[in-house]
Motif scaffolding. Sequence first.
Motif, short mmCIF file in Angstrom:
data_model
loop_
_atom_site.label_atom_id
_atom_site.label_comp_id
_atom_site.label_asym_id
_atom_site.label_seq_id
_atom_site.Cartn_x
_atom_site.Cartn_y
_atom_site.Cartn_z
N SER A 112 45.08 38.89 32.71
CA SER A 112 45.95 39.23 33.84
C SER A 112 45.43 40.32 34.76
O SER A 112 45.92 40.45 35.87
CB SER A 112 47.34 39.62 33.32
OG SER A 112 47.23 40.64 32.35
N VAL A 132 42.80 37.89 37.43
CA VAL A 132 43.66 37.74 38.60
C VAL A 132 43.08 38.49 39.80
O VAL A 132 43.15 38.03 40.94
CB VAL A 132 45.09 38.21 38.29
CG1 VAL A 132 45.95 38.22 39.55
CG2 VAL A 132 45.72 37.29 37.24
N THR A 133 42.48 39.66 39.54
CA THR A 133 41.84 40.41 40.63
C THR A 133 40.71 39.58 41.25
O THR A 133 40.60 39.47 42.48
CB THR A 133 41.27 41.74 40.10
OG1 THR A 133 42.34 42.53 39.58
CG2 THR A 133 40.57 42.51 41.22
N TRP A 149 40.30 36.32 41.10
CA TRP A 149 40.86 35.13 41.75
C TRP A 149 41.42 35.47 43.13
O TRP A 149 41.19 34.75 44.11
CB TRP A 149 41.95 34.53 40.87
CG TRP A 149 42.58 33.30 41.46
CD1 TRP A 149 43.67 33.23 42.28
CD2 TRP A 149 42.12 31.95 41.31
NE1 TRP A 149 43.93 31.93 42.64
CE2 TRP A 149 42.99 31.12 42.05
CE3 TRP A 149 41.07 31.36 40.60
CZ2 TRP A 149 42.84 29.74 42.10
CZ3 TRP A 149 40.92 29.99 40.66
CH2 TRP A 149 41.80 29.19 41.40
N ASN A 150 42.16 36.57 43.22
CA ASN A 150 42.73 36.95 44.51
C ASN A 150 41.65 37.29 45.54
O ASN A 150 41.80 36.99 46.73
CB ASN A 150 43.68 38.14 44.34
CG ASN A 150 45.03 37.73 43.81
OD1 ASN A 150 45.47 36.61 44.05
ND2 ASN A 150 45.68 38.61 43.08
N CYS A 151 40.56 37.91 45.08
CA CYS A 151 39.47 38.22 46.00
C CYS A 151 38.85 36.96 46.59
O CYS A 151 38.49 36.92 47.77
CB CYS A 151 38.39 39.02 45.28
SG CYS A 151 38.85 40.72 44.88
N PHE A 194 40.21 33.63 46.38
CA PHE A 194 41.10 32.54 46.81
C PHE A 194 42.48 33.01 47.26
O PHE A 194 43.35 32.19 47.54
CB PHE A 194 41.28 31.55 45.65
CG PHE A 194 39.99 31.06 45.06
CD1 PHE A 194 39.18 30.17 45.74
CD2 PHE A 194 39.57 31.52 43.82
CE1 PHE A 194 37.99 29.72 45.20
CE2 PHE A 194 38.38 31.08 43.26
CZ PHE A 194 37.58 30.18 43.95
N GLY A 195 42.69 34.33 47.33
CA GLY A 195 44.01 34.85 47.64
C GLY A 195 44.53 34.47 49.01
O GLY A 195 45.72 34.27 49.20
N LEU A 196 43.64 34.40 49.99
CA LEU A 196 44.02 33.96 51.34
C LEU A 196 43.55 32.52 51.52
O LEU A 196 42.35 32.25 51.54
CB LEU A 196 43.38 34.85 52.41
CG LEU A 196 43.89 36.30 52.48
CD1 LEU A 196 43.09 37.08 53.51
CD2 LEU A 196 45.37 36.33 52.82
N GLU A 197 44.49 31.61 51.63
CA GLU A 197 44.14 30.19 51.68
C GLU A 197 43.19 29.89 52.84
O GLU A 197 42.26 29.08 52.70
CB GLU A 197 45.41 29.35 51.80
CG GLU A 197 45.16 27.86 51.71
CD GLU A 197 46.44 27.06 51.69
OE1 GLU A 197 46.36 25.83 51.75
OE2 GLU A 197 47.53 27.68 51.61
N ALA A 236 39.69 31.07 51.69
CA ALA A 236 39.33 30.78 50.30
C ALA A 236 37.87 30.35 50.20
O ALA A 236 37.34 29.66 51.07
CB ALA A 236 40.23 29.68 49.74
#
Length: 202
Positions: A126, A130-131, A133-135, A137-140, A143
């Motif tokens: 988590s 998650v960090t 992943w957000n870096c 793919f966080g902004l579609e 991505a």
Amino acid sequence: MSSTQKTARWMITPNLGLDGLQDEVDVPVPQLTGRQCLVRINAVSLNYRDIAMATGRYPLPTSKSFVPGLHAVHKDHQDGIITPEIRQSTLGSQRYGVLQKLAVFEETGLVALPKNLSYIEGACLSCAAVTAWNCLFGLESRALRSGELVLTQGTGGVSLFAIQFALAVGAVVIATTSSRDKELRLEALGVQHVINYKSNPD
């Protein structure tokens, strides 16, 4: 349930390092409110944030003492399913971290653990995963896509997850590291370009 229900937890006093870690037993847990859920913790992962808070190096203010731990995997009292009955009838508090037997979360803060992961594996996902992943793919609209370049620094948790995510979508990864052993580890993961900045400072 009555307000006399008890739990156990670890508390830490900032600036004392691990010497400031003490266990507390028979700690009362207050009544749940709203859409909070009481869960029983099965596994906890600790990371650099927890060490920084314990040693006084965390950049944000902390309380005099607190329960450490940000990420955990739990199983509630109904075989992993949180029901309205549990939510309304059990006890807990959300003021503390997860290094305790029982913890309280808002219902929206809980996600299901994939069946192919153990409690320990799930507890380690988590933060770093998650960090990363957000870096990526966080902004579609931004991505990461196949063929694009990704630069990672070092072989910490965030970098290792970012490498695996990037390779999975077909990106080209450039990774920096400081030792031959870590070079081999990165190459084994499939990194296309590994730069040892100790042996190649330029």
